[in-house]
Structures are given as C-alpha cells and as structure tokens.
Write an enzyme that holds these catalytic residues in place. Structure first.
Site, mmCIF file in Angstrom:
data_model
loop_
_atom_site.group_PDB
_atom_site.id
_atom_site.type_symbol
_atom_site.label_atom_id
_atom_site.label_comp_id
_atom_site.label_asym_id
_atom_site.label_seq_id
_atom_site.Cartn_x
_atom_site.Cartn_y
_atom_site.Cartn_z
ATOM 1 N N GLU A 176 27.254 9.868 26.800
ATOM 2 C CA GLU A 176 25.875 9.820 26.298
ATOM 3 C C GLU A 176 25.030 8.805 27.072
ATOM 4 O OE1 GLU A 176 23.234 9.196 22.210
ATOM 5 O OE2 GLU A 176 25.307 8.530 22.257
ATOM 6 N N LYS A 213 26.016 14.272 25.888
ATOM 7 C CA LYS A 213 24.994 14.115 24.851
ATOM 8 C C LYS A 213 23.779 13.502 25.516
ATOM 9 C CE LYS A 213 23.979 12.250 20.266
ATOM 10 N NZ LYS A 213 24.514 11.757 18.985
#
Length: 298
Positions: A176, A213
């Site tokens: 992420e 993400k």
C-alpha cells in the site's frame, strides 16, 4: 477455508475488502466518528476495548458476510481478540470473509516527499503467529505526498522488500503506497508510482504474486496495467479521505479495482444505534461500496 480457497476468493470474489485496522493515533478519531468522544476512557486499554467492541459489532452483524465483503484487514489487537468467545480470524472465516493483518508500525518523518514505514523488528514473529490463527495475508502502508521520483522509488523498494518477507512465510502481502489525495502533484505521483510498481512487479520471481492497495487515480483507468499484471492477485483501492459517495463514483470509473475502505465504510455507524438501525446503516454502506466495486461505469 484453507489458503487455496481464500486465495481463489480474493482473486475472483465479487465484493470488497473491509479495512478494520485503525490503530494507535487514529483510534480516538475512529471512536469519535462512532460517537464515543475522548473522556469515555481513562487508560489506553479501555480505548482499545471500545474500538474492539465496535469491530466485533460489525463482524457479528447480519449485514456483514462473505457474499459482499470478501476480506477484512485487522489491527493486531483485533486479530488477538474474540467475537462472542471465538478468535476474530475464525469468526471471519466462519462468515466466508478472508482475514488480513496490518503489519506496519507507522510512518517515518517525511523525506523526499514521502513517508517510509518505520522498522518492524518483530515482523517474523507476528507473521508466524498470524498464520497460525488462519490469517491469509498482510497490509503495509507508506505515504507519497509529492512527485519526487527518488522518494517514490524508495517507497516501492521498501514495500517490496517487506512483501518478499511476507511471501517467505507463505502469506499474501497487500502493498500500500498511498498517494495523498490532497497532494498538489497527485497526478504526477500516480504516473511515477505506476512506473515504479511495474518495474518492481517485473522483478518478482515466477510464481510470486502480491496485492496492491492504491489511492484512486486522478486519471481513471491509469492503473489498468497493474490490474492485468500476471504478478498481481488483485488491486484494491483506499478511500483516502473521500466521503463514501464520491469514493464509490471514483471506484466505479476504474475497471478491475475493488474497494478496501475504512472511513468510507464506517462513517454512518454510531454507538447509540439499535441493532436494527446499526445493521441497516452498515448494510446500506456495504451495498453502495459493493456496487462501486462490481458495477463499473466504463
């Protein structure tokens, strides 16, 4: 669900991943949004008890099931807790929801326009313990604030280094590198990040896969090459500060990307609600995010 079943569900499931992993400094803000202000607890343990009960209420809700919520990301304390006497990962799996664990320990101070992750000296121990509890994968967050290629390259390098450590334990990493949606150079950040991620993905070994993400891009469809990449199991999006209606519209403009929302999922829930009110509010949010994840505008 065994690992293969969980992987198949995450790869092809028609739903989204709930982010129930607020921790540390973000916990009071999450509780305030839920209608519990500072002063309702006197020590940290009581604060974490309150946030755990909020999460347990979500997990036990009839609205929260594997039909539309295919996965859930947990804070370490939540993973170690119980829902009605059942370990949280087990409670999720019983509802056909795949469990993940947030592993990062927060962010370093900004340098070169980014915030790298703080060291994780006990990560191997956490991964062993998480896997034993039935957790499928992990999530690790960095932040990109400006379009500095050196900084963004450092973020991606650190993310993939930790990702390989997770893979070595037979778990699935969610990488992420969040682009701050308030960045004045957000579109440039997106473009540089895409380039660096593609290079890092091409460097993975045969058979290695990761999840990504990402902040929703300024240009819809920009991340299509990541969605299609053979080393990417799934691309999910964070809401990044967008309110749920706007986040879902932006999500629907990007094919192949599903949600992994936190604030946008929880923003209408309140502690004082009756169970019927709570289930209706949560169900409405789940339905809206599910549509944005599965019904695309392009």
């Amino acid at each position: 669900m065994d690992y293969a079943s969980m992987k198949a569900k995450i790869a092809a499931g028609q739903g989204f991943i709930a982010a129930l992993d607020q921790s540390g400094g973000s916990t009071p803000k999450a509780l305030a949004g839920y209608g519990i202000e500072e002063g309702a607890w006197s020590i940290e343990a009581e604060m974490f008890g309150l946030i755990h009960e909020m999460r347990a209420r979500i997990i036990r809700s009839a609205a929260f099931s594997g039909e539309k919520v295919i996965g859930a990301i947990l804070f370490e304390r939540t993973m170690d807790g119980h829902v009605d006497g059942v370990p949280v990962p087990e409670a999720l799996i019983a509802k056909s929801v795949v469990p993940f664990i947030k592993i990062d320990k927060g962010l370093e101070d900004e340098a070169n326009g980014v915030q790298l992750m703080k060291p994780m000296p006990t990560l191997d121990e956490l991964l062993v313990r998480s896997k034993a509890l039935g957790v499928f994968g992990t999530k690790e967050r960095s932040v990109i604030n400006s379009a500095n290629r050196e900084g963004i390259a450092a973020v991606v390098a650190q993310q993939f280094e930790i990702g390989r450590q997770v893979l070595s334990h037979g778990m699935m990493p969610i990488i992420e590198p969040e682009v701050n949606i308030k960045s004045e150079t957000r579109a440039e950040c997106d473009a540089i990040l895409l380039d660096e991620l593609l290079k890092a993905l091409d460097g993975l070994a045969e058979g290695e896969e990761v999840m990504l993400k990402l902040s929703l891009p300024v240009v819809p469809g920009l991340f299509d090459p990541l969605v299609a990449h053979p080393r990417v199991l799934r691309v999910v999006a964070l809401s990044g500060g967008f309110k749920r209606p706007e986040a879902c519209v932006e999500l629907a403009r990007n094919n192949g990307i599903i949600a992994s929302f936190s604030r946008a999922l929880l923003e209408d829930l309140r502690a004082h609600m009756s169970e019927d009110e709570f289930d209706a509010s949560l169900g409405g949010a789940i339905d809206e995010i599910h549509r944005g994840s599965t019904v695309k505008m392009v």
